[in-house]
Scaffold this motif. Structure first.
Motif, PDB file in Angstrom:
ATOM      1  N   SER A 170      -4.868  -6.047  12.321  1.00  0.00           N
ATOM      2  CA  SER A 170      -3.804  -5.648  11.403  1.00  0.00           C
ATOM      3  C   SER A 170      -4.213  -5.907   9.950  1.00  0.00           C
ATOM      4  CB  SER A 170      -2.518  -6.402  11.743  1.00  0.00           C
ATOM      5  OG  SER A 170      -1.462  -6.032  10.894  1.00  0.00           O
ATOM      6  N   GLU A 171      -4.793  -7.067   9.694  1.00  0.00           N
ATOM      7  CA  GLU A 171      -5.244  -7.386   8.335  1.00  0.00           C
ATOM      8  C   GLU A 171      -6.398  -6.475   7.925  1.00  0.00           C
ATOM      9  OE1 GLU A 171      -5.581 -11.226   6.723  1.00  0.00           O
ATOM     10  OE2 GLU A 171      -4.516 -12.212   8.361  1.00  0.00           O
ATOM     11  N   THR A 174      -5.180  -3.091   6.752  1.00  0.00           N
ATOM     12  CA  THR A 174      -4.345  -3.030   5.543  1.00  0.00           C
ATOM     13  C   THR A 174      -4.892  -3.831   4.375  1.00  0.00           C
ATOM     14  OG1 THR A 174      -3.030  -4.910   6.339  1.00  0.00           O
ATOM     15  CG2 THR A 174      -2.279  -2.698   6.953  1.00  0.00           C
ATOM     16  N   GLY A 175      -6.057  -4.476   4.553  1.00  0.00           N
ATOM     17  CA  GLY A 175      -6.541  -5.404   3.533  1.00  0.00           C
ATOM     18  C   GLY A 175      -7.330  -4.758   2.420  1.00  0.00           C
ATOM     19  N   ILE A 235       1.540  -7.368   6.071  1.00  0.00           N
ATOM     20  CA  ILE A 235       0.633  -7.396   7.219  1.00  0.00           C
ATOM     21  C   ILE A 235       1.498  -7.103   8.442  1.00  0.00           C
ATOM     22  CG2 ILE A 235      -0.953  -8.795   8.605  1.00  0.00           C
ATOM     23  CD1 ILE A 235      -1.504 -10.465   6.093  1.00  0.00           C
TER      24      ILE A 235
END
Length: 609
Positions: A157-158, A161-162, A28
């Motif tokens: 951010s999560e 990229t999650g 993360i």
């Protein structure tokens, strides 16, 4: 001054602070940018005191430590049965982000892994994602005792990229575990993980769970006790992912970790612990956090299965009314009867916390009393807490004893056993605020059974009163002319604490009690008087105010020598005053003799360990 507990925590801090193994959660991007060697330890007690060492006010995102709190909210919203139809409570033995379900139930194995946590988020009530998140944030804030902030940068951010969590969300949707649009549910999960906390916040959140769901600083109820047990049970077996077994063996506390570097641990009924250090091990747990918790558990003996000694007996003392009579001033005949049959009573003083084990020792001993016991008093004034099962056990004991014609009374001023207070009437199920009232009840019951004239409420003639019976006819007639015969109804207050001297009261019939209220408004019986006894003499002789209330327990008849009449009589006829004072002194000396005899009979019985 040196703080002993802080010193112990600091020793653990210094012992573990130099371990620089592990890596931050760089998958993360925003978490990859944190200071890797930040380190803080907090310990919060259930009365709200917080010990802090290190970087305890550094903010970081809650991440997976959010999972038990969202799970708790889902339990509140849906009920345990409905939630368990969607989420199991079994350890997975797999990494927290595994894309899998239990092959048999086709449900997430527990709410502490991502699949279970995303499912829990889907169960939160709310019109849309924003409304659900507002409720989650408000719930976390109740545990922390302050409004928690949202870290939008970590959330974004999560969210960028999650992909793995989105895959879990779609898997859950395909199996019908979640019924809402999966991207919205996963977005809610990203948001809950992006709430900012610090080490102090986590310690207070943990302590709220330790404190049966009550936030110790605000007094707010965050979760009901039954759901606290449910959540802590799952944390104990599943909170540390695939290292949960090692954790519960080495640390022995229900706990939850997060990839933000935090660990939260709970010792039920006592404390909450939190540690912050961003470097993670291969399981996704804080390296220093795990080491610090292990060291704290050892040094402070926090393991929840640590038993310093077996449960001690709950019975602090046991005796009879022959050993420890009440302060009721009895007639010579009544005292003789009680000396003979007082052994047919039992008084048990309990202490400590009455959980199952303590209650078991108490009801076993009390239930095994020998045949012939007619009255039992159970005094719980020194008991700190009573569990539901202990209350039930004592209730069953009372029913059993009553069925065998044994009267049972409780001394329970705090209402720990769920009863209401009562007076001295009746045989069974009496509840008193002080021990002396219960002892008097016990004596009365024995006298009813063994003294046929006990309840006849004897009435004496004025000439028979002990203060007057030895006066010659001239002096008796002189005083008798000045006396007023007064009657008082049952429960009538004759004089009140603080009243000026009103005279000498010679009781000719009925019962009068001297009572005093405590700070909680409970009325305590100091002494009970009957026909042939007196009160008011000290205030009359000294011209002072009454220290206690005097109340009529029954209809009362009394001869009263008023204060004004006494003062005039004393000035005109000092010999008559002297004769009266001598008789009052003789009566007082007799009562002191009785009291000293009773104390010598007790011989410290009431303080028996």
């Amino acid at each position: 001054m040196t703080d002993v507990v802080e010193s112990l925590i600091r020793t653990v801090f210094e012992k573990t602070r130099y371990d620089d193994s592990g890596h931050v959660a760089d998958y993360i991007p925003e978490l990859a940018a944190v200071t890797p060697d930040s380190f803080g330890i907090c310990l919060a007690t259930v009365d709200g005191y917080v010990y802090e060492v290190g970087d305890t006010r550094t903010p970081f995102t809650i991440q997976s430590i959010s999972k038990p709190f969202t799970y708790a909210l889902a339990l509140q919203d849906r009920g345990a049965a409905a939630v368990m139809e969607k989420i199991d409570v079994e350890p997975s033995g797999e990494p927290f982000n595994e894309i899998s379900l239990d092959p048999t139930t086709e449900r997430p194995r527990n709410p502490m892994i991502n699949a279970g946590a995303i499912t829990a988020a889907s169960l939160i009530h709310g019109e849309d994602t924003d409304a659900k998140f507002d409720r989650i944030r408000a719930a976390y804030s109740r545990y922390a005792g302050r409004q928690l902030d949202f870290d939008r940068r970590v959330y974004e951010s999560e969210s960028r990229t999650g992909h793995r969590n989105r895959a879990i969300g779609h898997m859950l949707r395909s199996f019908g575990i979640i019924t809402d649009e999966p991207d919205g549910v996963v977005d809610l999960y990203f948001r809950q993980c992006s709430l900012d906390v610090n080490c102090r916040d986590l310690a207070l959140m943990a302590t709220t769970l330790a404190n049966n769901g009550i936030q110790p600083l605000t007094g707010d109820s965050a979760l009901s006790p039954d759901l606290v047990e449910h959540v802590l049970s799952v944390m104990a077996t599943c909170g540390m992912y695939d290292s949960a077994g090692e954790w519960i063996t080495d640390v022995g506390l229900p706990a939850k970790s997060g990839v933000g570097g935090g660990i939260l641990a709970v010792l039920p009924g006592q404390i909450g612990v939190s540690v912050y250090s961003p470097r993670l091990d291969e399981h996704g747990n804080s390296v220093r956090g795990v080491a610090a918790c292990e060291a704290l558990s050892r040094s402070l003996e926090l393991h929840f299965l640590h038993v310093p000694r077996a449960a001690r007996a709950a019975v602090r003392a046991r005796y009879t009314v022959s050993d420890a009579p009440s302060r009721m001033r009895r007639s010579a005949n009544e005292r003789a009867v009680l000396d003979d049959v007082g052994k047919k009573s039992r008084i048990y003083e309990l202490h400590g916390d009455l959980l199952f084990a303590g209650a078991e020792t108490a009801v076993r001993e009390i239930g095994n009393i020998e045949d012939g016991v007619e009255a039992v008093v159970v005094d719980v004034r020194k008991v700190d807490d009573v569990s539901v099962v202990a209350r039930r056990m004592i209730g069953m004991l009372r029913e059993e004893l009553s069925a065998h014609d044994c009267g049972v009374a409780l001394v329970d001023p705090a209402g720990l056993l769920g009863n209401v207070q009562s007076d001295l009437s009746g045989h069974h199920g009496r509840v008193f605020v002080d021990l002396d009232s219960a002892l008097q009840w016990c004596e009365d019951l024995l006298l009813e059974n063994h003294c046929p004239t006990f309840r006849s409420d004897p009435v004496i003639e004025l000439r028979e009163h002990p203060v007057l019976d030895s006066l010659d006819e001239v002096r008796f007639d002189r005083i008798a002319r000045e006396l007023e015969i007064r009657t008082f109804d049952r429960d009538e207050t004759i004089v009140r604490r603080g009243d000026s001297a009103s005279g000498l009261y010679l009781i000719l019939g009925g019962r009068v009690s001297s009572t005093l209220k405590d700070g909680s408004g409970n009325r305590h019986r100091i002494m009970t008087l009957s026909a042939g006894m007196t009160f008011g003499e000290m205030t009359m002789l000294l011209g002072t105010r009454f220290l206690n209330d005097f109340r009529a327990d029954t209809a009362v008849t009394a001869a009263v020598l008023t204060y004004d009449v006494y003062t005039a009589l004393a000035a005109k006829e000092p010999e008559l005053k002297l004769a009266l004072v001598e008789r009052l002194a003789a009566g007082a000396y007799e009562q002191v003799e009785i009291t000293m005899r009773n104390l010598m009979q007790v011989g410290g019985v009431r303080s028996t360990p």
